[in-house]
Design a protein around this motif. Structure first.
Motif, PDB file in Angstrom:
ATOM      1  N   ALA A 125      81.442  42.316 -26.099  1.00 39.58           N
ATOM      2  CA  ALA A 125      81.885  41.167 -25.299  1.00 39.58           C
ATOM      3  C   ALA A 125      81.034  41.009 -24.044  1.00 39.58           C
ATOM      4  O   ALA A 125      80.631  39.895 -23.678  1.00 39.58           O
ATOM      5  CB  ALA A 125      83.357  41.334 -24.921  1.00 39.58           C
ATOM      6  N   LEU A 126      80.735  42.123 -23.376  1.00 36.08           N
ATOM      7  CA  LEU A 126      79.891  42.070 -22.178  1.00 36.08           C
ATOM      8  C   LEU A 126      78.475  41.647 -22.541  1.00 36.08           C
ATOM      9  O   LEU A 126      77.868  40.816 -21.847  1.00 36.08           O
ATOM     10  CB  LEU A 126      79.883  43.426 -21.482  1.00 36.08           C
ATOM     11  CG  LEU A 126      78.988  43.545 -20.240  1.00 36.08           C
ATOM     12  CD1 LEU A 126      79.403  42.540 -19.170  1.00 36.08           C
ATOM     13  CD2 LEU A 126      79.016  44.968 -19.684  1.00 36.08           C
ATOM     14  N   ALA A 127      77.940  42.191 -23.624  1.00 43.43           N
ATOM     15  CA  ALA A 127      76.579  41.850 -24.040  1.00 43.43           C
ATOM     16  C   ALA A 127      76.462  40.370 -24.365  1.00 43.43           C
ATOM     17  O   ALA A 127      75.487  39.705 -23.998  1.00 43.43           O
ATOM     18  CB  ALA A 127      76.185  42.687 -25.257  1.00 43.43           C
ATOM     19  N   ARG A 128      77.469  39.841 -25.057  1.00 48.14           N
ATOM     20  CA  ARG A 128      77.462  38.413 -25.390  1.00 48.14           C
ATOM     21  C   ARG A 128      77.531  37.561 -24.116  1.00 48.14           C
ATOM     22  O   ARG A 128      76.841  36.557 -23.982  1.00 48.14           O
ATOM     23  CB  ARG A 128      78.642  38.091 -26.301  1.00 48.14           C
ATOM     24  CG  ARG A 128      78.678  36.645 -26.795  1.00 48.14           C
ATOM     25  CD  ARG A 128      79.988  36.358 -27.505  1.00 48.14           C
ATOM     26  NE  ARG A 128      80.190  37.211 -28.662  1.00 48.14           N
ATOM     27  CZ  ARG A 128      79.783  36.899 -29.879  1.00 48.14           C
ATOM     28  NH1 ARG A 128      79.157  35.763 -30.098  1.00 48.14           N
ATOM     29  NH2 ARG A 128      80.021  37.728 -30.887  1.00 48.14           N
ATOM     30  N   GLU A 129      78.362  37.983 -23.186  1.00 49.36           N
ATOM     31  CA  GLU A 129      78.563  37.224 -21.947  1.00 49.36           C
ATOM     32  C   GLU A 129      77.290  37.115 -21.125  1.00 49.36           C
ATOM     33  O   GLU A 129      76.978  36.050 -20.567  1.00 49.36           O
ATOM     34  CB  GLU A 129      79.668  37.908 -21.120  1.00 49.36           C
ATOM     35  CG  GLU A 129      79.953  37.257 -19.778  1.00 49.36           C
ATOM     36  CD  GLU A 129      80.965  38.050 -18.974  1.00 49.36           C
ATOM     37  OE1 GLU A 129      80.920  37.967 -17.723  1.00 49.36           O
ATOM     38  OE2 GLU A 129      81.795  38.765 -19.570  1.00 49.36           O
ATOM     39  N   ILE A 130      76.526  38.191 -21.042  1.00 50.35           N
ATOM     40  CA  ILE A 130      75.321  38.187 -20.198  1.00 50.35           C
ATOM     41  C   ILE A 130      74.039  38.112 -21.027  1.00 50.35           C
ATOM     42  O   ILE A 130      72.945  38.232 -20.478  1.00 50.35           O
ATOM     43  CB  ILE A 130      75.287  39.420 -19.268  1.00 50.35           C
ATOM     44  CG1 ILE A 130      75.205  40.715 -20.073  1.00 50.35           C
ATOM     45  CG2 ILE A 130      76.513  39.435 -18.366  1.00 50.35           C
ATOM     46  CD1 ILE A 130      75.069  41.967 -19.204  1.00 50.35           C
ATOM     47  N   ASP A 131      74.175  37.885 -22.354  1.00 48.75           N
ATOM     48  CA  ASP A 131      73.040  37.747 -23.270  1.00 48.75           C
ATOM     49  C   ASP A 131      72.053  38.895 -23.122  1.00 48.75           C
ATOM     50  O   ASP A 131      70.866  38.708 -22.839  1.00 48.75           O
ATOM     51  CB  ASP A 131      72.327  36.407 -23.052  1.00 48.75           C
ATOM     52  CG  ASP A 131      71.356  36.083 -24.194  1.00 48.75           C
ATOM     53  OD1 ASP A 131      71.490  36.703 -25.266  1.00 48.75           O
ATOM     54  OD2 ASP A 131      70.466  35.240 -24.004  1.00 48.75           O
ATOM     55  N   THR A 132      72.574  40.090 -23.337  1.00 52.17           N
ATOM     56  CA  THR A 132      71.761  41.303 -23.292  1.00 52.17           C
ATOM     57  C   THR A 132      72.041  42.120 -24.548  1.00 52.17           C
ATOM     58  O   THR A 132      73.181  42.170 -25.011  1.00 52.17           O
ATOM     59  CB  THR A 132      72.091  42.145 -22.041  1.00 52.17           C
ATOM     60  OG1 THR A 132      71.763  41.404 -20.878  1.00 52.17           O
ATOM     61  CG2 THR A 132      71.319  43.460 -22.034  1.00 52.17           C
ATOM     62  N   ALA A 133      71.028  42.734 -25.109  1.00 53.96           N
ATOM     63  CA  ALA A 133      71.224  43.571 -26.284  1.00 53.96           C
ATOM     64  C   ALA A 133      72.224  44.675 -25.957  1.00 53.96           C
ATOM     65  O   ALA A 133      72.083  45.358 -24.941  1.00 53.96           O
ATOM     66  CB  ALA A 133      69.894  44.173 -26.726  1.00 53.96           C
ATOM     67  N   PRO A 134      73.254  44.863 -26.792  1.00 51.79           N
ATOM     68  CA  PRO A 134      74.293  45.858 -26.485  1.00 51.79           C
ATOM     69  C   PRO A 134      73.747  47.245 -26.190  1.00 51.79           C
ATOM     70  O   PRO A 134      74.212  47.918 -25.265  1.00 51.79           O
ATOM     71  CB  PRO A 134      75.157  45.855 -27.758  1.00 51.79           C
ATOM     72  CG  PRO A 134      74.983  44.482 -28.324  1.00 51.79           C
ATOM     73  CD  PRO A 134      73.560  44.117 -28.025  1.00 51.79           C
ATOM     74  N   GLY A 135      72.753  47.678 -26.946  1.00 53.26           N
ATOM     75  CA  GLY A 135      72.214  49.015 -26.757  1.00 53.26           C
ATOM     76  C   GLY A 135      71.533  49.225 -25.427  1.00 53.26           C
ATOM     77  O   GLY A 135      71.326  50.366 -24.998  1.00 53.26           O
ATOM     78  N   ARG A 136      71.160  48.138 -24.755  1.00 57.19           N
ATOM     79  CA  ARG A 136      70.541  48.263 -23.429  1.00 57.19           C
ATOM     80  C   ARG A 136      71.604  48.477 -22.355  1.00 57.19           C
ATOM     81  O   ARG A 136      71.284  48.932 -21.254  1.00 57.19           O
ATOM     82  CB  ARG A 136      69.707  47.018 -23.112  1.00 57.19           C
ATOM     83  CG  ARG A 136      68.486  46.886 -23.998  1.00 57.19           C
ATOM     84  CD  ARG A 136      67.688  45.637 -23.657  1.00 57.19           C
ATOM     85  NE  ARG A 136      67.046  45.725 -22.354  1.00 57.19           N
ATOM     86  CZ  ARG A 136      65.898  46.346 -22.123  1.00 57.19           C
ATOM     87  NH1 ARG A 136      65.278  46.977 -23.103  1.00 57.19           N
ATOM     88  NH2 ARG A 136      65.366  46.350 -20.923  1.00 57.19           N
TER      89      ARG A 136
END
Length: 399
Positions: free
Chosen positions: A225-236
């Motif tokens: 959810a956080l990765a989608r919100e800030i458009d960042t790869a989850p693993g980063r």
């Protein structure tokens, strides 16, 4: 090095559409994403080349939709390398070809041992193509000149590569095979979202118990959810290994989670309350996941077939050998001749009466292409029959 210009305005884009439409022949298309850096798989650069028109580099976030370009070039053949990777992000901005030539797929069908674009270009054109920026963060702005040069070369040579490959396909009698494969690539739908995507968490197989799985699920979903919100790869944000380490360590307090050495990543501490809340939800939820993922359509792993279904195991082994022989004869990789999943399914659940015709029908129902059916059905049917006879004789001897 030639200075490359990126089109960022609608007016310049519309001017480019007119020039491209006036060109001739196939159109080379490529797209650069920011995989591993961004959550989305959107295109951050689209490259296009056509003889008589030249090279064009477009900035998709700045340009927006490409419907006018699509309308102008959709009747033409589009040339892509590994088309299945780029089609989703191209379609997202309105670029949807009706006819393609996939240079990577063509190289596979020709039996070339290495099918990366750089290798194919060097083998067919004698030009060394550096690929050092293939994994770059293409959402970077402005894009460095060296990156733009790399992106330009990806398409400037692609039509020449296409022509060489097309001639080789003709010489090898594989043009119709390639045509069917290209059309199948176009028709293939995007992957359906899994029922439990959190089960893709790397290392989840080391987590024991439904309660710990619930914690892993909540951590994965919170990170997603956080990765989608800030458009960042989850693993980063937090690597998979860190999420799994947090689950297995079972910290009793937020401070204990913060002190966990394996729990790292750029958001591991800055978003600590978020991760701790996810752990607490997992520990208290009444909705515990099953320990094993359920899938009514999944086949058991082939390594277990000899015990669970000896006849299917014998069919699969015999058919694999037959497919390998055909692959070598045609100089087409096994996985392109017939996907392993299709072969497993027809071996596990064969037609009631095994003939070339019934096997052909079974392969067609599993979306095998006509050329694949023609090349393999008879051999698969024969392998099934022979394996049944061999198994029957062995059982009689044992009794």
């Amino acid at each position: 090095m030639t200075e490359r210009h990126v089109i960022e305005s609608r007016d310049e884009y519309l001017d480019a559409v007119k020039i491209i439409a006036a060109g001739s022949g196939p159109i080379a298309v490529d797209a650069e994403r920011a995989s591993g850096y961004r959550y989305s798989q959107r295109a951050y650069l689209i490259q296009l080349y056509r003889r008589g028109a030249g090279l064009f580099l477009f900035d998709p976030p700045a340009v927006g939709r490409f419907d006018e370009l699509n309308e102008a070039i959709v009747p033409a053949e589009w040339v892509l390398h590994a088309a299945s990777q780029d089609l989703p992000c191209l379609r997202e901005v309105g670029l949807d070809p009706q006819r393609i030539f996939d240079t990577e797929l063509a190289a596979r069908l020709l039996g070339m041992p290495r099918v990366g674009l750089g290798t194919v270009v060097e083998e067919l054109l004698g030009i060394h193509l550096a690929k050092e920026h293939s994994a770059a963060d293409w959402s970077t702005r402005p894009l460095p000149d060296t990156w733009l040069e790399y992106a330009a070369l990806d398409v400037e040579l692609l039509v020449d590569v296409r022509d060489k490959l097309a001639a080789l396909l003709d010489d090898g009698g594989k043009r119709e095979i390639a045509s069917q494969e290209f059309q199948a690539t176009l028709a293939r739908q995007s992957k359906v979202q899994r029922k439990d995507p959190w089960r893709r968490l790397s290392g989840l197989n080391t987590v024991r118990g439904a309660r710990n799985l619930a914690v892993a699920r909540e951590l994965w979903m919170e990170r997603d959810a956080l990765a989608r919100e800030i458009d960042t790869a989850p693993g980063r944000l937090v690597p998979d290994s860190s999420l799994v380490a947090a689950v297995k360590a079972e910290p009793r307090t937020r401070s204990a989670l913060a002190a966990l050495r394996e729990f790292k990543g750029r958001a591991s501490r800055s978003e600590l309350p978020r991760w701790w809340a996810a752990i607490e939800r997992g520990r208290t939820t009444d909705e515990l996941p099953p320990v094993r993922a359920s899938s009514t359509d999944a086949l058991p792993p082939p390594r277990s077939w000899s015990e669970r279904n000896p006849e299917a195991d014998a069919r699969l082994k015999a058919a694999r050998q037959a497919i390998t022989e055909i692959s070598e004869e045609l100089a087409i990789p096994v996985e392109n001749l017939l996907t392993p999943e299709i072969l497993r399914r027809v071996a596990w659940n064969p037609p009631e009466s095994v003939t070339a015709e019934s096997v052909s029908d079974a392969l067609a129902s599993l979306s095998a292409r006509p050329w694949q059916i023609e090349a393999t059905a008879q051999s698969i049917a024969s392998a099934f029959v022979e394996s049944h006879q061999t198994l029957s004789e062995a059982q009689k001897a044992d009794s």
